[in-house]
Scaffold this active site. Structure first.
Site, PDB file in Angstrom:
ATOM      1  N   HIS A 191       9.918 -13.226  11.464  1.00  0.00           N
ATOM      2  CA  HIS A 191       9.038 -12.502  10.535  1.00  0.00           C
ATOM      3  C   HIS A 191       8.302 -13.411   9.554  1.00  0.00           C
ATOM      4  O   HIS A 191       7.491 -12.949   8.767  1.00  0.00           O
ATOM      5  CB  HIS A 191       9.824 -11.466   9.734  1.00  0.00           C
ATOM      6  CG  HIS A 191      10.703 -12.096   8.679  1.00  0.00           C
ATOM      7  ND1 HIS A 191      11.884 -12.709   8.980  1.00  0.00           N
ATOM      8  CD2 HIS A 191      10.550 -12.221   7.346  1.00  0.00           C
ATOM      9  CE1 HIS A 191      12.427 -13.173   7.883  1.00  0.00           C
ATOM     10  NE2 HIS A 191      11.645 -12.907   6.863  1.00  0.00           N
TER      11      HIS A 191
HETATM   12  C1  UD1 Z   1      10.424 -10.300   2.566  1.00  0.00           C
HETATM   13  C2  UD1 Z   1      10.839 -11.561   1.821  1.00  0.00           C
HETATM   14  C3  UD1 Z   1      11.512 -12.530   2.799  1.00  0.00           C
HETATM   15  C4  UD1 Z   1      12.634 -11.855   3.560  1.00  0.00           C
HETATM   16  C5  UD1 Z   1      12.072 -10.627   4.253  1.00  0.00           C
HETATM   17  C6  UD1 Z   1      13.130  -9.896   5.042  1.00  0.00           C
HETATM   18  C7  UD1 Z   1       9.363 -12.222  -0.045  1.00  0.00           C
HETATM   19  C8  UD1 Z   1       8.338 -13.176  -0.462  1.00  0.00           C
HETATM   20  N1  UD1 Z   1       9.696 -12.262   1.262  1.00  0.00           N
HETATM   21  O1  UD1 Z   1       9.381 -10.663   3.464  1.00  0.00           O
HETATM   22  O2  UD1 Z   1      12.051 -13.610   2.083  1.00  0.00           O
HETATM   23  O3  UD1 Z   1      13.177 -12.748   4.508  1.00  0.00           O
HETATM   24  O4  UD1 Z   1      11.535  -9.758   3.249  1.00  0.00           O
HETATM   25  O5  UD1 Z   1      12.632  -8.749   5.617  1.00  0.00           O
HETATM   26  O6  UD1 Z   1       9.862 -11.451  -0.847  1.00  0.00           O
HETATM   27  N2  UD1 Z   1       6.802  -3.450   5.180  1.00  0.00           N
HETATM   28  C9  UD1 Z   1       6.977  -2.219   5.753  1.00  0.00           C
HETATM   29  N3  UD1 Z   1       8.123  -1.536   5.471  1.00  0.00           N
HETATM   30  C10 UD1 Z   1       9.084  -2.050   4.659  1.00  0.00           C
HETATM   31  C11 UD1 Z   1       8.893  -3.319   4.096  1.00  0.00           C
HETATM   32  C12 UD1 Z   1       7.743  -4.014   4.374  1.00  0.00           C
HETATM   33  O7  UD1 Z   1       6.127  -1.721   6.480  1.00  0.00           O
HETATM   34  O8  UD1 Z   1      10.109  -1.373   4.430  1.00  0.00           O
HETATM   35  C13 UD1 Z   1       5.537  -4.179   5.426  1.00  0.00           C
HETATM   36  C14 UD1 Z   1       4.818  -4.443   4.115  1.00  0.00           C
HETATM   37  O9  UD1 Z   1       4.028  -3.389   3.720  1.00  0.00           O
HETATM   38  C15 UD1 Z   1       4.045  -5.681   4.467  1.00  0.00           C
HETATM   39  C16 UD1 Z   1       4.986  -6.411   5.407  1.00  0.00           C
HETATM   40  O10 UD1 Z   1       5.869  -5.441   5.958  1.00  0.00           O
HETATM   41  O11 UD1 Z   1       2.879  -5.376   5.168  1.00  0.00           O
HETATM   42  C17 UD1 Z   1       5.730  -7.501   4.700  1.00  0.00           C
HETATM   43  O12 UD1 Z   1       6.588  -6.985   3.650  1.00  0.00           O
HETATM   44  P1  UD1 Z   1       6.912  -7.837   2.328  1.00  0.00           P
HETATM   45  O13 UD1 Z   1       7.959  -7.205   1.509  1.00  0.00           O
HETATM   46  O14 UD1 Z   1       5.647  -8.226   1.674  1.00  0.00           O
HETATM   47  O15 UD1 Z   1       7.500  -9.213   2.851  1.00  0.00           O
HETATM   48  P2  UD1 Z   1       8.427  -9.555   4.090  1.00  0.00           P
HETATM   49  O16 UD1 Z   1       7.595 -10.239   5.118  1.00  0.00           O
HETATM   50  O17 UD1 Z   1       9.248  -8.372   4.506  1.00  0.00           O
END
Ligand code: UD1
Length: 366
Positions: free
Chosen positions: A209
């Site tokens: 991811h």
């Molecule tokens: C975050 C953490 C990372 C961790 C990862 C585990 C930061 C900088 N990064 O990254 O260290 O390893 O989580 O998962 O905090 N999204 C969904 N549903 C959710 C959560 C996220 O659709 O429940 C989507 C968000 O809208 C976004 C993408 O996934 O488009 C990324 O989510 P985000 O929380 O920004 O960071 P992660 O890549 O999950």
């Protein structure tokens, strides 16, 4: 002493669960749980609360989605309101996600003590948002709970007073052992994809991811091509993160037939799979450590790691994104030429207890 325990994203939930359990067994330390809402899908968040036995959060900030700045700003604004109303004595943050940074900055500016669990880890790679989060959080924390010796070395080099540093081991490993015991008492048939496990005597697990691996089409296609090659000898099961799924669709990448994509799994469902896998291929921070704790070979699809003990003592190896390096390492695993590894110091299931004992002693000092 009134404590706030902060969780926001999936890798936080397994770290606050054992701390909450340890705090529960020490009555004078009352605490409230703040969920920032950074992760909000049922299978990225709620299921972990249910399964890990974490009580419902006292506050939910609903601050997920958007850019890093939007998300961080929403968490900070919401958290500042709660701190203004409640005036906790201490905020405990875990790990390295945006919620960790946002809540530690808010607390510190309000003169509230900040304790960082999993402090001192450094990849020295500032292209990773997590490295920035780790550096900022450690720059302003008052108390540092450290998982491995290199973390102590890093913090001392950065000029932290030794009196504030506590090498306690790893709360995530506390959770691992606790859940493993629960898993042994359960009927695995009730867990999703147990049938995959039964159908394949040998298999590997994949998680991916990191923006550096999945946001760039060429890099992502390259990794999926290598996974396809690996899957010719070993079926792979790949619980796919929302970011990764979205990019797979945008780039039109089709996984190979023997790379089985499944939705993000609960802790137990995933543990049930990876604990018996031949190999984990991952870019996760936590899985590098969990596989070391159980002696499962791990190939980390990154150029660096902030968790070097998993390499020097554990079963992890950095392979980057190079097809050659991944296939070479995979070949050694299949040929049973992989290192045995050993469990690092203090990864014994008692880190949370140590933290709480220290907090109780610190009541006078802080
Ligand atoms: C975050 C953490 C990372 C961790 C990862 C585990 C930061 C900088 N990064 O990254 O260290 O390893 O989580 O998962 O905090 N999204 C969904 N549903 C959710 C959560 C996220 O659709 O429940 C989507 C968000 O809208 C976004 C993408 O996934 O488009 C990324 O989510 P985000 O929380 O920004 O960071 P992660 O890549 O999950």
């Amino acid at each position: 002493m009134k404590i706030f325990l902060i969780a926001g994203a999936r890798p936080n939930f397994m770290k606050i669960a054992p701390i909450a359990r340890a705090l529960d067994s020490h009555n004078p330390l009352t605490y409230k749980i703040v969920h920032t809402g950074q992760h909000y899908d049922q299978n990225m968040s709620d299921i972990f609360f249910q399964e890990l036995g974490i009580r419902q959060p006292d506050y939910h900030l609903g601050a997920g989605g958007g850019t890093h700045a939007q998300q961080t700003a929403r968490i900070m604004t919401g958290f500042e309101d709660i701190c203004t109303n409640e005036r906790p004595d201490m905020v405990i943050v875990v790990g390295d996600v945006n919620s960790t940074l946002a809540c530690s900055v808010v607390a510190k500016k309000m003169q509230i003590k900040v304790a960082h669990v999993e402090a001192g880890l450094r990849s020295f790679d500032l292209s990773m948002p997590e490295e920035i989060n780790r550096m900022v959080t450690d720059a302003i924390s008052d108390l540092f709970f450290v998982t491995e010796e290199q973390g102590m070395v890093n913090l001392i080099k950065e000029g932290k007073p030794e009196s504030a540093l506590h090498f306690v081991g790893h709360v995530m490993i506390d959770n691992l052992f606790y859940q493993l015991k629960k898993l042994e008492e359960m009927d695995p048939e009730t867990l999703p994809y147990n049938d995959f496990k039964q159908a394949h005597s040998d298999y590997g697990v994949v998680t991916l991811h990191r923006p550096s691996n999945v946001d760039n089409r060429d890099v992502f296609e390259g990794i999926m091509g290598t996974l396809a090659k690996v899957s010719e000898s070993l079926p792979l099961i790949f619980p796919i993160h929302p970011r990764t799924r979205k990019n797979m669709e945008v780039f039109g990448i089709e996984p190979a037939d023997n790379v089985h994509l499944v939705e993000p799994l609960s802790y137990m469902a995933f543990l049930n799979l990876w604990k018996d896998a031949e190999v984990a291929l991952t870019d996760s921070g936590g899985l590098q450590e969990e596989t070391t704790a159980l002696g499962i070979p791990c190939l980390t699809i990154r150029e660096n790691t902030e968790r070097p003990i998993t390499i020097t003592e554990g079963t992890n190896e950095l392979v980057g994104t190079s097809r050659e390096a991944i296939l070479n390492a995979f070949g050694r695993i299949i040929a049973r030429e992989w290192k045995q590894g050993q469990r690092p110091k203090f990864w014994d299931g008692r880190a949370s207890e140590r933290i709480v004992e220290i907090l109780k002693g610190e009541r006078v000092k802080i």
